[in-house]
Design a protein around this motif. Structure first.
Motif, PDB file in Angstrom:
ATOM      1  N   ASP A   1      30.793-134.157 -39.823  1.00  0.00           N
ATOM      2  CA  ASP A   1      29.687-133.197 -39.825  1.00  0.00           C
ATOM      3  C   ASP A   1      28.682-133.417 -38.703  1.00  0.00           C
ATOM      4  O   ASP A   1      27.704-132.679 -38.605  1.00  0.00           O
ATOM      5  CB  ASP A   1      28.945-133.257 -41.165  1.00  0.00           C
ATOM      6  N   ARG A   2      28.895-134.434 -37.881  1.00  0.00           N
ATOM      7  CA  ARG A   2      27.939-134.713 -36.804  1.00  0.00           C
ATOM      8  C   ARG A   2      27.866-133.553 -35.818  1.00  0.00           C
ATOM      9  O   ARG A   2      28.887-133.053 -35.372  1.00  0.00           O
ATOM     10  CB  ARG A   2      28.369-135.967 -36.050  1.00  0.00           C
ATOM     11  N   ARG A   3      26.654-133.146 -35.483  1.00  0.00           N
ATOM     12  CA  ARG A   3      26.455-132.118 -34.453  1.00  0.00           C
ATOM     13  C   ARG A   3      25.769-132.746 -33.246  1.00  0.00           C
ATOM     14  O   ARG A   3      25.103-133.769 -33.363  1.00  0.00           O
ATOM     15  CB  ARG A   3      25.621-130.967 -35.018  1.00  0.00           C
ATOM     16  N   ASP A   4      25.932-132.098 -32.103  1.00  0.00           N
ATOM     17  CA  ASP A   4      25.408-132.653 -30.850  1.00  0.00           C
ATOM     18  C   ASP A   4      23.886-132.542 -30.777  1.00  0.00           C
ATOM     19  O   ASP A   4      23.298-131.622 -31.334  1.00  0.00           O
ATOM     20  CB  ASP A   4      26.007-131.908 -29.648  1.00  0.00           C
ATOM     21  N   MET A   5      23.279-133.489 -30.072  1.00  0.00           N
ATOM     22  CA  MET A   5      21.823-133.490 -29.883  1.00  0.00           C
ATOM     23  C   MET A   5      21.483-134.284 -28.624  1.00  0.00           C
ATOM     24  O   MET A   5      22.348-134.978 -28.073  1.00  0.00           O
ATOM     25  CB  MET A   5      21.157-134.140 -31.100  1.00  0.00           C
ATOM     26  N   ASP A   6      20.213-134.180 -28.192  1.00  0.00           N
ATOM     27  CA  ASP A   6      19.735-135.058 -27.127  1.00  0.00           C
ATOM     28  C   ASP A   6      19.527-136.441 -27.713  1.00  0.00           C
ATOM     29  O   ASP A   6      19.208-136.579 -28.899  1.00  0.00           O
ATOM     30  CB  ASP A   6      18.400-134.543 -26.569  1.00  0.00           C
ATOM     31  N   ILE A   7      19.634-137.473 -26.875  1.00  0.00           N
ATOM     32  CA  ILE A   7      19.451-138.839 -27.357  1.00  0.00           C
ATOM     33  C   ILE A   7      17.969-139.067 -27.666  1.00  0.00           C
ATOM     34  O   ILE A   7      17.132-138.927 -26.774  1.00  0.00           O
ATOM     35  CB  ILE A   7      19.921-139.859 -26.294  1.00  0.00           C
ATOM     36  N   PRO A   8      17.609-139.400 -28.909  1.00  0.00           N
ATOM     37  CA  PRO A   8      16.201-139.773 -29.173  1.00  0.00           C
ATOM     38  C   PRO A   8      15.923-141.087 -28.428  1.00  0.00           C
ATOM     39  O   PRO A   8      16.695-142.037 -28.540  1.00  0.00           O
ATOM     40  CB  PRO A   8      16.158-139.979 -30.687  1.00  0.00           C
ATOM     41  N   LEU A   9      14.846-141.127 -27.657  1.00  0.00           N
ATOM     42  CA  LEU A   9      14.633-142.271 -26.759  1.00  0.00           C
ATOM     43  C   LEU A   9      13.794-143.369 -27.399  1.00  0.00           C
ATOM     44  O   LEU A   9      12.848-143.104 -28.143  1.00  0.00           O
ATOM     45  CB  LEU A   9      13.968-141.805 -25.467  1.00  0.00           C
ATOM     46  N   LEU A  10      14.136-144.597 -27.084  1.00  0.00           N
ATOM     47  CA  LEU A  10      13.344-145.755 -27.499  1.00  0.00           C
ATOM     48  C   LEU A  10      12.307-146.038 -26.414  1.00  0.00           C
ATOM     49  O   LEU A  10      12.435-145.543 -25.279  1.00  0.00           O
ATOM     50  CB  LEU A  10      14.263-146.961 -27.724  1.00  0.00           C
ATOM     51  N   PRO A  11      11.282-146.856 -26.741  1.00  0.00           N
ATOM     52  CA  PRO A  11      10.197-147.061 -25.771  1.00  0.00           C
ATOM     53  C   PRO A  11      10.661-147.647 -24.427  1.00  0.00           C
ATOM     54  O   PRO A  11       9.970-147.471 -23.417  1.00  0.00           O
ATOM     55  CB  PRO A  11       9.257-148.039 -26.491  1.00  0.00           C
ATOM     56  N   ASN A  12      11.802-148.314 -24.390  1.00  0.00           N
ATOM     57  CA  ASN A  12      12.259-148.892 -23.115  1.00  0.00           C
ATOM     58  C   ASN A  12      13.268-148.002 -22.386  1.00  0.00           C
ATOM     59  O   ASN A  12      13.979-148.462 -21.503  1.00  0.00           O
ATOM     60  CB  ASN A  12      12.852-150.294 -23.330  1.00  0.00           C
ATOM     61  N   GLU A  13      13.324-146.713 -22.761  1.00  0.00           N
ATOM     62  CA  GLU A  13      14.267-145.796 -22.100  1.00  0.00           C
ATOM     63  C   GLU A  13      13.514-144.621 -21.475  1.00  0.00           C
ATOM     64  O   GLU A  13      12.395-144.309 -21.882  1.00  0.00           O
ATOM     65  CB  GLU A  13      15.279-145.256 -23.118  1.00  0.00           C
ATOM     66  N   THR A  14      14.153-143.966 -20.495  1.00  0.00           N
ATOM     67  CA  THR A  14      13.556-142.792 -19.853  1.00  0.00           C
ATOM     68  C   THR A  14      14.494-141.603 -20.021  1.00  0.00           C
ATOM     69  O   THR A  14      15.709-141.783 -20.138  1.00  0.00           O
ATOM     70  CB  THR A  14      13.339-143.024 -18.347  1.00  0.00           C
ATOM     71  N   PRO A  15      13.917-140.374 -20.028  1.00  0.00           N
ATOM     72  CA  PRO A  15      14.749-139.192 -20.253  1.00  0.00           C
ATOM     73  C   PRO A  15      15.863-139.050 -19.212  1.00  0.00           C
ATOM     74  O   PRO A  15      16.921-138.499 -19.505  1.00  0.00           O
ATOM     75  CB  PRO A  15      13.762-138.026 -20.138  1.00  0.00           C
ATOM     76  N   ASP A  16      15.627-139.563 -18.004  1.00  0.00           N
ATOM     77  CA  ASP A  16      16.600-139.359 -16.926  1.00  0.00           C
ATOM     78  C   ASP A  16      17.814-140.279 -16.997  1.00  0.00           C
ATOM     79  O   ASP A  16      18.861-139.977 -16.453  1.00  0.00           O
ATOM     80  CB  ASP A  16      15.921-139.603 -15.566  1.00  0.00           C
ATOM     81  N   GLN A  17      17.636-141.410 -17.673  1.00  0.00           N
ATOM     82  CA  GLN A  17      18.652-142.446 -17.486  1.00  0.00           C
ATOM     83  C   GLN A  17      20.022-142.104 -18.058  1.00  0.00           C
ATOM     84  O   GLN A  17      20.997-142.746 -17.687  1.00  0.00           O
ATOM     85  CB  GLN A  17      18.161-143.797 -18.019  1.00  0.00           C
ATOM     86  N   TYR A  18      20.072-141.082 -18.934  1.00  0.00           N
ATOM     87  CA  TYR A  18      21.377-140.753 -19.523  1.00  0.00           C
ATOM     88  C   TYR A  18      21.981-139.482 -18.942  1.00  0.00           C
ATOM     89  O   TYR A  18      22.994-139.003 -19.433  1.00  0.00           O
ATOM     90  CB  TYR A  18      21.238-140.648 -21.037  1.00  0.00           C
TER      91      TYR A  18
END
Ligand SMILES: [Zn+2]
Lengths: 475, 197
Positions: A271-288
């Motif tokens: 049942d998993r559907r696609d989503m953006d990666i929820p980011l942790l404080p040590n991550e940036t939106p661009d890195q993935y």
């Protein structure tokens, strides 16, 4: 593509700080035919009381409500088994409740206990978890575990939970492991490490002195997983006492701040559907952005390779405790190594490594007590208890055991609790001649991850020495 | 124990009508150690549960007719509007509207492929599938989810094109009535009782 609301992503706010006062655990084994479950529960409670120099009766006088983690009524063959335990612990007339969230039951029990103290309902609570998986043959045990999958859509397919799980391992193995021999060896290293650390733990059920080759040559369970890549099935109990500040300091002069958060995801992986990666404080939106280019097939999140529940447990808990980078902010962790490959997956979910790069946590030597490549202390030692692979997976007790193991390092009492000759003798286990003190020197903060099956529930429990609190930033 | 006597159920006028035996009692046996001391007892039992499919009943009924059903959210105000769910979901997980049933058999026949897979020799008690089981997780064009099933013919690979087959001859009315085979498999190669629908 699905999204989550601002309200859903709110950082949890607690009314008051919560402390871990003490904890204990029983011996763990594949079978313990000479003891009833309540005897193991009482063993763990007595250890917790004695740890802070109290009698069980003294400690019980402080407890105001009770939280019981026991996953499988099927295995226990007793509905309301929690009430049996509560009665045998002599804790009437206190309110009590059973908690069950599969493999995360221990962590979820702490979560409930934590919120009770944080809300002011109770000043002091008991979180107790146990499991007894030795009273049916293994194939019926497999059926019972598979009953935690969807009974119409999954269980009839082989009645084998490993199968539902292993498809995720296969995907990670091919996409992020690229089916490399070197990745296979990295997986095996985790099994060697955790079984090796279990040798120093008198409670542990599965200590082994083995090599990477032993793991790779062990029988295939479901390719690429082999027998020695998989966790144990166990009997045993573990408990923790949580309290508000005033009560905590009445009971001990050294309580630890505790934070617990939880996440969830679909029971059926299907049942998993696609989503953006929820980011942790040590991550940036661009890195993935280029994740799918670097790892062809890895562009679907969470797909079958990430655990959203683990990501969200860390998402909430890190912000509650002020954690920015788990590598720097924690001194040790206990992760849910149900399988070597899922251990690697969780390094990424909880931000120890970025998605796709989990293996480097092992390959750098950072996950060891002593980095085998530098001879220096590992940057973030993992599963010094032996984990689920080497110590135990008595489901309802696991998340609590992990938390107490982390705490014993921060209390600087790991050697006392694991090296005592009398304990080795009482458990009928031989202390190895090369027994080594695995105390993480100067440990101030750590985390335990408790995880259910294919990722339906995950909790993150963070422990912080009160003199070493992190600054909480607004996210 | 005779299977003729085993419990059967009908629903009539909104009530269960039960026939036959739903449990069998057996005596306990003592468990002793090598000294002959009592350690415990066995607790044998045999129970037939009743389980209702509710809104999923059309899915399981249609497998026996060679059809693969999914559902679709048709709420124009829902974020998931137009999403197709296989596994069949009675209600949309976002807006909780009652989904519309859609026949996905043609889509599956054209464009299903293996997202991931697993081969296992291990099974649990009550397994009825032949070993080793080849689990396949199947993705379809235009479907937001990835369905789990098994591949009784051929060897799985990621990205491999597969088509559904159905236990139409002696259906169990459970999920094992649905399986997958590599595209191009002949009707004569299918396991007993299965057809392309
Ligand atoms: Zn909808």
């Amino acid at each position: 593509m699905i999204t989550f609301s601002k309200q859903q992503l709110k950082v949890p706010e607690m009314s008051k700080p919560v402390y871990l006062v003490t904890g204990g655990m029983s011996k763990f084994g594949r079978s313990i035919p000479e003891k009833r479950t309540e005897e193991l529960v009482i063993d763990s409670f007595i250890e917790a009381a004695e740890f802070i120099g109290k009698t069980p009766a003294d400690l019980k006088r402080y407890i105001h409500s009770c939280y019981y983690g026991h996953f499988a009524d099927h295995f226990g063959d007793q509905l309301l088994g929690e009430s049996v335990i509560h009665d045998r612990l002599g804790l009437d007339p206190l309110g009590n409740i059973g908690i069950k969230t599969g493999g995360a039951t221990g962590g979820s029990t702490l979560w409930e206990a934590f919120k009770t103290v944080a809300s002011g309902y109770s000043d002091c609570v008991l979180a107790m978890g146990w499991e007894r998986m030795d009273e049916v043959p293994t194939d019926e045990g497999n059926h019972y575990i598979a009953s935690a999958a969807d009974k119409d859509w999954e269980t009839p397919l082989g009645h084998i939970y490993t199968g539902y799980y292993a498809v995720m391992a296969q995907k990670y193995w091919q996409v992020f492991g690229k089916e490399e021999e070197s990745f296979r060896k990295t997986m095996a290293e985790i099994a060697v490490k955790n079984r090796g650390y279990a040798r120093m733990n008198p409670h542990a059920q599965g200590p082994m002195k083995i090599t990477v080759e032993d793991v790779i040559n062990s029988p295939v369970v479901a390719h690429p997983l082999r027998a020695l890549d998989c966790c144990l099935m166990s009997v045993g109990a573990s408990c923790a006492i949580l309290a508000d500040e005033k009560t905590a300091y009445e009971l001990t002069d050294n309580p630890l701040l505790v934070y617990v958060a939880a996440g969830s995801h679909t029971l059926r992986v299907a049942d998993r559907r696609d989503m953006d990666i929820p980011l942790l404080p040590n991550e940036t939106p661009d890195q993935y952005k280029d994740l799918g280019e670097r790892f062809p097939g890895g562009d679907r999140y969470p797909g079958f390779t990430g655990f959203l529940a683990a990501r969200m447990a860390a998402y909430y808990a890190y912000r509650m405790a002020g954690v920015v980078d788990p590598n720097k902010d924690f001194d040790l962790v206990e992760l849910h190594d149900a399988f070597t490959i899922s251990d690697i997956q969780s390094y990424e979910d909880v931000g120890i490594r970025p998605y796709g790069e989990g293996r480097t946590y092992v390959e750098s030597g950072d996950c060891y007590h002593t980095n085998p490549y530098t001879g220096k202390p590992g940057e973030l030692p993992a599963n010094l208890s032996g984990g689920l692979i080497g110590n135990m997976h008595a489901v309802g007790a696991t998340g609590i055991m992990q938390t107490i193991e982390v705490a014993q390092h921060i209390w600087n009492r790991w050697a006392e609790m694991h090296g005592d000759d009398k304990k080795w003798e009482a458990f009928g286990r031989e202390k190895p001649a090369d027994w080594t003190d695995l105390q993480v020197k100067g440990a101030k903060r750590g985390m335990a991850i408790s995880h259910a099956g294919v990722g339906s529930h995950v909790t993150s429990t963070i422990l912080v020495h009160p003199d070493y609190q992190l600054e909480r930033r607004q996210s | 124990m005779s299977t003729e006597a085993r419990g059967k159920v009908r629903v009539e006028g909104g009530k269960y009508r039960l026939n036959g035996k739903f449990h069998y009692a057996f005596p306990n046996d003592p468990i002793r150690n090598e000294e002959g001391e009592l350690m415990g007892v066995t607790n044998p039992r045999d129970v037939t549960h009743i389980h209702m499919y509710g809104g999923e009943a059309p899915f399981f009924e249609n497998l026996s007719k060679g059809k693969l059903l999914g559902t679709k959210c048709e709420n124009p105000d829902c974020d998931a509007h137009g999403s197709v769910f296989v596994p069949f979901r009675i209600h949309c997980p976002d807006c909780l509207w009652k989904n519309t049933i859609v026949d996905m058999t043609e889509t599956a026949n054209k464009g299903a492929s293996v997202h991931t897979f697993m081969i296992t020799e291990r099974t649990g008690a009550f397994n009825t599938l032949e070993k080793p089981i080849r689990f396949v997780n199947v993705e379809f064009e235009g479907v937001s989810t990835i369905l789990m099933g098994y591949l009784p013919v051929g060897e799985p690979e990621m990205g491999m094109k597969v088509v559904p087959i159905f236990q139409t001859k002696s259906p169990t009315f459970t999920i094992i009535d649905l399986a997958w085979v590599p595209q191009g498999t002949l009707e004569s190669e299918l396991p007993e009782g299965f057809s392309f629908g």
